[in-house]
Design a protein around this motif. Structure first.
Motif, PDB file in Angstrom:
ATOM      1  N   ALA A  18       0.813  -1.216   0.000  1.00  0.00           N
ATOM      2  CA  ALA A  18       0.000   0.000   0.000  1.00  0.00           C
ATOM      3  C   ALA A  18       0.847   1.267   0.000  1.00  0.00           C
ATOM      4  N   TYR A  19       0.357   2.271  -0.722  1.00  0.00           N
ATOM      5  CA  TYR A  19       0.861   3.625  -0.563  1.00  0.00           C
ATOM      6  C   TYR A  19       0.259   4.204   0.732  1.00  0.00           C
ATOM      7  N   PRO A  20       0.826   5.282   1.257  1.00  0.00           N
ATOM      8  CA  PRO A  20       0.224   5.922   2.429  1.00  0.00           C
ATOM      9  C   PRO A  20      -1.220   6.324   2.148  1.00  0.00           C
ATOM     10  N   PRO A  21      -2.046   6.402   3.195  1.00  0.00           N
ATOM     11  CA  PRO A  21      -3.479   6.702   2.977  1.00  0.00           C
ATOM     12  C   PRO A  21      -3.740   7.987   2.214  1.00  0.00           C
ATOM     13  N   ASP A  22      -2.874   8.993   2.350  1.00  0.00           N
ATOM     14  CA  ASP A  22      -3.107  10.275   1.682  1.00  0.00           C
ATOM     15  C   ASP A  22      -2.360  10.392   0.355  1.00  0.00           C
ATOM     16  N   SER A  23      -1.835   9.276  -0.172  1.00  0.00           N
ATOM     17  CA  SER A  23      -1.063   9.321  -1.413  1.00  0.00           C
ATOM     18  C   SER A  23      -1.970   9.569  -2.609  1.00  0.00           C
ATOM     19  N   GLU A  24      -1.390  10.202  -3.645  1.00  0.00           N
ATOM     20  CA  GLU A  24      -2.146  10.370  -4.891  1.00  0.00           C
ATOM     21  C   GLU A  24      -2.155   9.099  -5.722  1.00  0.00           C
ATOM     22  N   TRP A  25      -1.417   8.071  -5.289  1.00  0.00           N
ATOM     23  CA  TRP A  25      -1.309   6.830  -6.058  1.00  0.00           C
ATOM     24  C   TRP A  25      -2.073   5.704  -5.384  1.00  0.00           C
ATOM     25  N   ARG A  26      -2.501   4.757  -6.188  1.00  0.00           N
ATOM     26  CA  ARG A  26      -3.202   3.572  -5.710  1.00  0.00           C
ATOM     27  C   ARG A  26      -2.301   2.360  -5.925  1.00  0.00           C
ATOM     28  N   ALA A  27      -2.246   1.469  -4.958  1.00  0.00           N
ATOM     29  CA  ALA A  27      -1.454   0.250  -5.104  1.00  0.00           C
ATOM     30  C   ALA A  27      -2.056  -0.648  -6.188  1.00  0.00           C
ATOM     31  N   GLY A  28      -1.191  -1.349  -6.903  1.00  0.00           N
ATOM     32  CA  GLY A  28      -1.650  -2.251  -7.953  1.00  0.00           C
ATOM     33  C   GLY A  28      -0.687  -2.282  -9.116  1.00  0.00           C
ATOM     34  N   PRO A  29      -1.049  -2.948 -10.203  1.00  0.00           N
ATOM     35  CA  PRO A  29      -0.169  -3.010 -11.376  1.00  0.00           C
ATOM     36  C   PRO A  29       0.169  -1.609 -11.884  1.00  0.00           C
ATOM     37  N   SER A  30       1.421  -1.410 -12.292  1.00  0.00           N
ATOM     38  CA  SER A  30       1.850  -0.128 -12.834  1.00  0.00           C
ATOM     39  C   SER A  30       2.742  -0.366 -14.035  1.00  0.00           C
ATOM     40  N   ILE A  31       2.974   0.691 -14.800  1.00  0.00           N
ATOM     41  CA  ILE A  31       3.835   0.602 -15.972  1.00  0.00           C
ATOM     42  C   ILE A  31       5.255   0.942 -15.534  1.00  0.00           C
ATOM     43  N   ASN A  32       6.115  -0.043 -15.518  1.00  0.00           N
ATOM     44  CA  ASN A  32       7.501   0.131 -15.100  1.00  0.00           C
ATOM     45  C   ASN A  32       8.392   0.407 -16.310  1.00  0.00           C
TER      46      ASN A  32
END
Length: 383
Positions: free
Chosen positions: A232-246
């Motif tokens: 998980a990202y921090p609760p106030d992050s602009e990002w959501r955990a999950g698949p991403s483009i690396n």
């Protein structure tokens, strides 16, 4: 960038240009190698490039499926076995009581402890030549079809992406087998005759696309490793955990090193980033690398797939300069209405190719995992 022969944007164009009915199965790589009736489940997710002649080339994924996969109390899957002229297609029988057949595209084993699949279709790649503007088919090169050649491709070759880098074309394609779920690389001097270079990514990865040009003398690629656990990202992050483009870089396009910088990540403020992945190979513009990617909104069994865009820094491609949050291309039910009797999924637009056409872009997508869609988009829309 060099303007293409199709350099005038006179009218919008958005249409299906190739579909299941355009494939000649008598010339399929499976013809004569399988003792069962087959049909084209889909002709879709086309890689796209421009040939030296000025015409466009789509590398179409053809999913050739068993007409009657269930018989005699078992469901059957297709598996390519062997190489060269001695290769054949094997039908593996799975007792119905041991598998889940809810999805017509696959067989899922029960009680395995994790997700284990076999496929009721086998995918191969078909080169389809289009006119310079992408509006019509000029030739279908069945004689240059790409079939599995290695054991790591025994369940098929899927979703080609083509990049021209210097004087050669590079094509990545997903290869599927019990051994692994990786990415193979092909190379060509003309985008018509291809040589299999081998595996370049050994982990599960559905969406590796190579940038159309070098950065500081190195090849770069977007990747999208799969997984079933994310932190998980921090609760106030602009990002959501999950698949991403690396991102990854390579000195030779064969040996790839992951970048330590994050690439394009799912944004917490949008609904269509539950599953994101690279679409078309990034193209260099005066402002930076233009990249098209897909995002899926959770819905039903598959989700709703839409196409989005981002602009990346030309020297540091992990830096996102600008992103278009509204969808660039969305599923178009009106386009697939004439093929409604063939449809098995809906709400899916999966972009796989991008070509410069002067004052506009030509975009290739798979529509509903069924047919090939060509869309013209004015460059002014990316401001």
């Amino acid at each position: 960038m060099t303007d293409s022969p199709d350099a005038s944007f006179d009218a919008p164009f958005d249409a299906l240009v190739f579909g299941p009915g355009d494939v000649d199965l008598s010339r399929s790589p499976l013809a004569g190698r399988i003792d069962a009736e087959t049909y084209v489940l889909g002709a879709f997710n086309p890689g796209l490039t421009r040939l030296a002649s000025g015409n466009l080339l789509m590398m179409v994924r053809v999913a050739e499926a068993l007409r009657h996969p269930i018989r005699g109390g078992s469901v059957h899957s297709i598996r390519w076995d062997g190489a060269g002229d001695a290769a054949r297609c094997v039908l593996d029988a799975w007792p119905l009581g041991l598998v889940d057949t809810a999805d017509p595209r696959q067989v899922q084993m029960r009680g395995a402890g994790f997700r284990v699949l076999a496929l009721t279709s086998l995918s191969w790649l078909l080169p389809v030549e289009l006119s310079a503007d992408g509006r019509r088919v000029e030739a279908v090169h069945h004689d240059r079809a790409i079939a599995p050649r290695a054991s790591y491709q025994c369940y098929g070759v899927e979703d080609a992406r083509i990049a021209r880098v210097g004087d050669r074309w590079l094509m990545t394609a997903c290869c599927v087998s019990p051994e692994r779920h990786g990415t193979a690389l092909y190379s060509s001097a003309d985008a018509l005759d291809w040589r299999l270079e081998g595996l370049v990514l050994d982990h599960q990865n559905k969406d590796m696309v190579i940038f159309e040009g070098l950065i500081a003398g190195h090849y770069w690629a977007q990747t999208r490793p799969l997984g079933d656990c994310w932190f998980a990202y921090p609760p106030d992050s602009e990002w959501r955990a999950g698949p991403s483009i690396n991102l990854a870089s390579s000195p030779d396009a064969l040996h790839w090193r992951p970048s330590g910088h994050p690439g394009i990540r799912p944004h917490a403020a949008t609904v269509s980033t539950a599953r994101i992945g690279a679409g078309a190979p990034p193209i260099l513009t005066p402002e930076g690398w233009l990249t098209l990617w897909h995002g899926a909104e959770p819905s039903g069994q598959v989700g709703i797939y839409r196409t989005y865009w981002s602009l990346l820094d030309r020297d540091e491609p992990w830096r996102v300069i600008r992103t278009g949050h509204p969808p660039l291309i969305e599923p178009a039910p009106a386009l697939t209405e004439p093929l409604r009797d063939r449809m098995y999924v809906s709400d899916v637009t999966f972009t796989t190719g991008l070509v410069d056409a002067g004052d506009h872009w030509i975009v290739a997508s798979g529509e509903a995992d069924l047919a090939c869609r060509i869309t013209h988009l004015p460059k002014a829309g990316f401001a």
